[in-house]
Design an enzyme around this catalytic site. Structure first.
Site, PDB file in Angstrom:
ATOM      1  N   TYR A   1       1.144  -1.174  -0.301  1.00 17.77           N
ATOM      2  CA  TYR A   1       0.308   0.061   0.054  1.00 17.77           C
ATOM      3  C   TYR A   1       0.859   1.328   0.598  1.00 17.77           C
ATOM      4  O   TYR A   1       1.947   0.974   0.037  1.00 17.77           O
ATOM      5  CB  TYR A   1      -0.843  -0.126   1.370  1.00 17.77           C
ATOM      6  CG  TYR A   1      -0.366   0.527   2.926  1.00 17.77           C
ATOM      7  CD1 TYR A   1       0.739  -0.558   2.821  1.00 17.77           C
ATOM      8  CD2 TYR A   1      -0.626   1.234   3.476  1.00 17.77           C
ATOM      9  CE1 TYR A   1       1.042  -0.182   4.493  1.00 17.77           C
ATOM     10  CE2 TYR A   1      -0.139   1.751   4.456  1.00 17.77           C
ATOM     11  CZ  TYR A   1       1.238   1.017   5.159  1.00 17.77           C
ATOM     12  OH  TYR A   1       1.613   0.886   6.454  1.00 17.77           O
TER      13      TYR A   1
ATOM     14  N   LYS B   1       6.077  -2.009   1.628  1.00 16.22           N
ATOM     15  CA  LYS B   1       5.215  -1.177   2.443  1.00 16.22           C
ATOM     16  C   LYS B   1       3.800  -2.250   3.097  1.00 16.22           C
ATOM     17  O   LYS B   1       3.132  -2.116   2.100  1.00 16.22           O
ATOM     18  CB  LYS B   1       4.736   0.131   1.539  1.00 16.22           C
ATOM     19  CG  LYS B   1       4.089   1.093   3.126  1.00 16.22           C
ATOM     20  CD  LYS B   1       4.171   2.946   2.390  1.00 16.22           C
ATOM     21  CE  LYS B   1       3.211   3.450   3.711  1.00 16.22           C
ATOM     22  NZ  LYS B   1       3.349   3.905   4.874  1.00 16.22           N
TER      23      LYS B   1
ATOM     24  N   GLU C   1      12.942   2.799  13.157  1.00 13.91           N
ATOM     25  CA  GLU C   1      12.303   4.010  12.842  1.00 13.91           C
ATOM     26  C   GLU C   1      10.901   3.994  13.748  1.00 13.91           C
ATOM     27  O   GLU C   1      10.780   3.373  14.912  1.00 13.91           O
ATOM     28  CB  GLU C   1      11.540   3.723  11.239  1.00 13.91           C
ATOM     29  CG  GLU C   1      10.906   1.994  11.056  1.00 13.91           C
ATOM     30  CD  GLU C   1      10.548   2.044  10.045  1.00 13.91           C
ATOM     31  OE1 GLU C   1      10.029   3.029   9.167  1.00 13.91           O
ATOM     32  OE2 GLU C   1      10.618   0.874   9.823  1.00 13.91           O
TER      33      GLU C   1
ATOM     34  N   LEU D   1      11.100   2.124   6.742  1.00 10.47           N
ATOM     35  CA  LEU D   1      10.008   2.585   5.207  1.00 10.47           C
ATOM     36  C   LEU D   1      11.236   3.086   5.077  1.00 10.47           C
ATOM     37  O   LEU D   1      11.594   4.423   5.599  1.00 10.47           O
ATOM     38  CB  LEU D   1       9.415   2.414   5.600  1.00 10.47           C
ATOM     39  CG  LEU D   1       8.113   2.360   4.663  1.00 10.47           C
ATOM     40  CD1 LEU D   1       7.925   1.397   3.747  1.00 10.47           C
ATOM     41  CD2 LEU D   1       6.997   3.457   4.512  1.00 10.47           C
TER      42      LEU D   1
END
Ligand code: PDD
Length: 286
Positions: free
Chosen positions: A33, A148, A180, A204
């Site tokens: 996505y 993702k 992250e 990411l």
């Protein structure tokens, strides 16, 4: 309130958008996505998001359903149907591609046709200058966080832990180093130098992260892409998190301890102004 979504070639009211219970997105979380901010009808950093979507698709062996030009046409039409240009309505554009419908079998059937879905929702408004609180959590996710993927159970659990602790975001640590946030990238500032972890499978490659690095560098603010130890995070003068929906948000409390002065820092203020100036300069928005 009803709104128009895109599903497999059709634009239709959300309540009429239906997919099979055998869709592999439903049974396996087998899909990828993107989330893209839309400012005044302009899809921000669209090319970068579409390129990242293509990378995610390639990595999980799902054929790319559309060319970049086809995506652009579909997404612009969807945005227009939901707001029209120049309405001042900021939106969050969500798009998802799953491997499609098959009998429940882990092995991939190459004949499966992808399911493509996209929707626009109002972009939540944040008072960024208030800052947020975060907690540190162990990064319990997999080794391919550069993809993702819609398979987000660990992130959902981590966000839940953050909320349970009265915080907004969980900052993740793997083998003593920061990766992250549960749904964001992390920056720290120490003695005027901005640092963010380098891009590898542990995080990411955030579109906002990349833009912030680019804008800081252009503005002459020292910014390094280097590994950050948990101890450095705890001793940072400032901590920020970035994402397409949050932009740049200062973290003012970490595990209930104040970050720096306990107020949004000066470097964040500068970075935020640079980012807002870039954003509102519509010549930069493609
Ligand atoms: N999440 N890291 C993770 C794990 C994320 O889920 C996100 C964004 C980011 C920031 O990437 P970008 O700047 O490209 O939005 C980093 C989106 C917003 C979401 O899942 O809703």
């Amino acid at each position: 309130m009803s709104y128009i979504v895109y599903l497999n070639g059709q634009y239709l009211p959300i309540e009429d958008a239906k997919i099979s219970v055998l869709d592999r997105g439903f049974t396996f979380g087998d899909g990828v996505y993107e989330v893209i901010p839309v400012y005044k009808g302009h899809i921000f950093r669209m090319r970068e998001h579409l390129e990242r979507l293509n990378n995610s698709l390639d990595e999980v062996y799902i054929d790319r359903p559309y060319t970049l030009e086809q995506w652009q046409e579909i997404l612009c039409k969807l945005v227009e149907k939901n707001s029209g240009k120049n309405t001042g309505n900021d939106l969050s554009l969500y798009m998802q591609v799953t491997r499609g419908i098959s009998e429940r079998d882990h092995a991939i059937d190459i004949a499966t046709k992808q399911t493509v879905f996209a929707m626009c929702r109002p972009l939540p408004e944040y008072d960024r200058s208030a800052g947020i609180s975060a907690i540190i959590e162990e990064d319990i996710r997999w080794k391919y966080c550069h993809i993702k993927a819609i398979t987000l159970l660990p992130s959902v659990m981590l966000r839940h832990k953050a909320r349970d602790a009265g915080a907004t975001e969980a900052i993740l640590v793997k083998d003593g180093y920061i990766t992250e946030g549960a749904a964001s990238n992390v920056f720290i500032v120490k003695n005027g130098i901005v640092k963010t972890p380098p891009k590898d499978g542990s995080l990411l490659p955030g579109i906002t992260r990349d833009l912030v690095v680019e804008l800081l560098t252009e503005s002459g603010i020292p910014c390094e892409e280097v590994a950050i130890k948990e101890t450095e995070l705890k001793q940072a003068d400032e901590i920020w998190i970035t994402s397409s929906t949050w932009e740049i948000v200062p973290v003012i409390s970490l595990d209930n301890n104040p970050v720096g002065t306990g107020r949004p820092g000066e470097v964040w203020q500068q970075a935020s102004e640079i980012y807002q100036a870039f954003k509102t300069d519509m010549t930069n928005v493609v």
